[in-house]
Motif scaffolding. Structure first.
Motif, PDB file in Angstrom:
ATOM      1  N   LEU A  57      18.848  22.294  32.315  1.00 40.55           N
ATOM      2  CA  LEU A  57      19.140  23.730  32.291  1.00 40.55           C
ATOM      3  C   LEU A  57      18.607  24.361  31.013  1.00 40.55           C
ATOM      4  N   ASP A  58      18.789  23.670  29.876  1.00 36.12           N
ATOM      5  CA  ASP A  58      18.272  24.198  28.606  1.00 36.12           C
ATOM      6  C   ASP A  58      16.755  24.360  28.658  1.00 36.12           C
ATOM      7  N   ARG A  59      16.060  23.403  29.265  1.00 38.46           N
ATOM      8  CA  ARG A  59      14.594  23.497  29.376  1.00 38.46           C
ATOM      9  C   ARG A  59      14.198  24.690  30.249  1.00 38.46           C
ATOM     10  N   LEU A  60      14.916  24.895  31.342  1.00 37.18           N
ATOM     11  CA  LEU A  60      14.617  26.025  32.233  1.00 37.18           C
ATOM     12  C   LEU A  60      14.923  27.358  31.548  1.00 37.18           C
ATOM     13  N   LEU A  61      15.968  27.390  30.725  1.00 40.33           N
ATOM     14  CA  LEU A  61      16.266  28.585  29.930  1.00 40.33           C
ATOM     15  C   LEU A  61      15.168  28.834  28.897  1.00 40.33           C
ATOM     16  N   GLU A  62      14.768  27.775  28.203  1.00 43.95           N
ATOM     17  CA  GLU A  62      13.748  27.881  27.154  1.00 43.95           C
ATOM     18  C   GLU A  62      12.422  28.420  27.701  1.00 43.95           C
ATOM     19  N   HIS A  63      12.112  28.068  28.926  1.00 47.77           N
ATOM     20  CA  HIS A  63      10.838  28.487  29.519  1.00 47.77           C
ATOM     21  C   HIS A  63      10.961  29.769  30.347  1.00 47.77           C
ATOM     22  N   GLY A  64      12.127  30.413  30.293  1.00 49.12           N
ATOM     23  CA  GLY A  64      12.289  31.695  30.962  1.00 49.12           C
ATOM     24  C   GLY A  64      12.336  31.611  32.479  1.00 49.12           C
ATOM     25  N   ILE A  65      12.705  30.464  33.004  1.00 51.64           N
ATOM     26  CA  ILE A  65      12.806  30.277  34.449  1.00 51.64           C
ATOM     27  C   ILE A  65      14.214  30.624  34.917  1.00 51.64           C
ATOM     28  N   LEU A  66      15.186  30.341  34.073  1.00 51.01           N
ATOM     29  CA  LEU A  66      16.576  30.741  34.296  1.00 51.01           C
ATOM     30  C   LEU A  66      17.015  31.613  33.135  1.00 51.01           C
ATOM     31  N   THR A  67      18.023  32.408  33.380  1.00 51.76           N
ATOM     32  CA  THR A  67      18.693  33.151  32.324  1.00 51.76           C
ATOM     33  C   THR A  67      20.182  32.880  32.481  1.00 51.76           C
ATOM     34  N   LYS A  68      20.906  32.930  31.377  1.00 56.81           N
ATOM     35  CA  LYS A  68      22.348  32.694  31.416  1.00 56.81           C
ATOM     36  C   LYS A  68      23.048  34.033  31.264  1.00 56.81           C
ATOM     37  N   GLN A  69      23.999  34.317  32.153  1.00 55.27           N
ATOM     38  CA  GLN A  69      24.706  35.594  32.126  1.00 55.27           C
ATOM     39  C   GLN A  69      26.207  35.363  32.108  1.00 55.27           C
ATOM     40  N   LYS A  70      26.865  36.023  31.175  1.00 57.01           N
ATOM     41  CA  LYS A  70      28.329  36.002  31.126  1.00 57.01           C
ATOM     42  C   LYS A  70      28.836  36.902  32.234  1.00 57.01           C
ATOM     43  N   GLN A  71      29.784  36.419  32.995  1.00 53.91           N
ATOM     44  CA  GLN A  71      30.331  37.204  34.095  1.00 53.91           C
ATOM     45  C   GLN A  71      31.455  38.100  33.580  1.00 53.91           C
ATOM     46  N   PRO A  72      31.457  39.368  33.997  1.00 51.52           N
ATOM     47  CA  PRO A  72      32.511  40.282  33.543  1.00 51.52           C
ATOM     48  C   PRO A  72      33.891  39.791  33.989  1.00 51.52           C
ATOM     49  N   ASN A  73      34.857  39.955  33.110  1.00 49.26           N
ATOM     50  CA  ASN A  73      36.242  39.561  33.385  1.00 49.26           C
ATOM     51  C   ASN A  73      36.368  38.095  33.766  1.00 49.26           C
ATOM     52  N   SER A  74      35.522  37.253  33.194  1.00 50.34           N
ATOM     53  CA  SER A  74      35.553  35.830  33.511  1.00 50.34           C
ATOM     54  C   SER A  74      35.119  35.036  32.289  1.00 50.34           C
ATOM     55  N   ALA A  75      35.598  33.816  32.195  1.00 49.35           N
ATOM     56  CA  ALA A  75      35.190  32.938  31.103  1.00 49.35           C
ATOM     57  C   ALA A  75      33.907  32.183  31.464  1.00 49.35           C
ATOM     58  N   TYR A  76      33.463  32.341  32.701  1.00 49.68           N
ATOM     59  CA  TYR A  76      32.311  31.586  33.179  1.00 49.68           C
ATOM     60  C   TYR A  76      30.986  32.276  32.882  1.00 49.68           C
TER      61      TYR A  76
END
Length: 152
Positions: A57-76
């Protein structure tokens, strides 16, 4: 040549393999394209170790294939495909078609239909000038403007 050095090879097949060229990465992308978006969801769907999943997942984030999003009103946090990530679909569809043809003796385990007409989705190679369908004998590698390493 070491695997890590392949990202410097001037070849548009070799360079993506550094990012996408292991089974777990492709399976994570398959899961993401099928709607999995949380770490625990990937882990449950793939039965992959937490450390290996985190690394991919970190590799996919680093290469801009995935992005990580904080969900509103959630800890996830959720992992979402970027446009670059969505454009991997044809690669996975090509794998699927090859697998259906050569590794599914009882027929395809799943069909991928067009939402609006129920026709099936397929990958085809076509000429961008005349629209003709292409097969291996129809394709000739020629040098492009980038640095050269090898043909294919």
């Amino acid at each position: 040549m070491r695997y890590e050095e392949l990202e410097n090879v001037p070849c548009s097949i070799t360079r993506p393999l550094v990012v996408l060229g292991d089974r777990w990465t492709l399976l994570i992308l398959k899961a993401a394209l099928n709607g999995v978006s949380r770490f625990n969801g990937f882990q449950a769907a793939l039965e992959i170790s937490r450390s290996r999943l985190r690394d991919r997942l970190d590799r996919l984030l680093e290469h801009g294939i995935l992005t990580k999003q904080k969900q509103p009103n959630s800890a996830y946090e959720e992992y979402r495909l970027t446009q670059k990530g969505h454009e991997i679909l044809p690669i996975l569809m090509a794998f699927r078609e090859w697998g259906d043809r050569y590794m599914a003796p009882d027929g395809p385990p799943m069909y991928f239909n067009h939402r609006h007409c129920t026709g099936q989705a397929h990958i085809t190679l076509t000429c961008d000038a005349c629209g003709a369908p292409l097969t291996t004998p129809d394709i000739v590698p020629v040098p492009g403007p980038g640095p050269r390493f090898h043909k294919l």
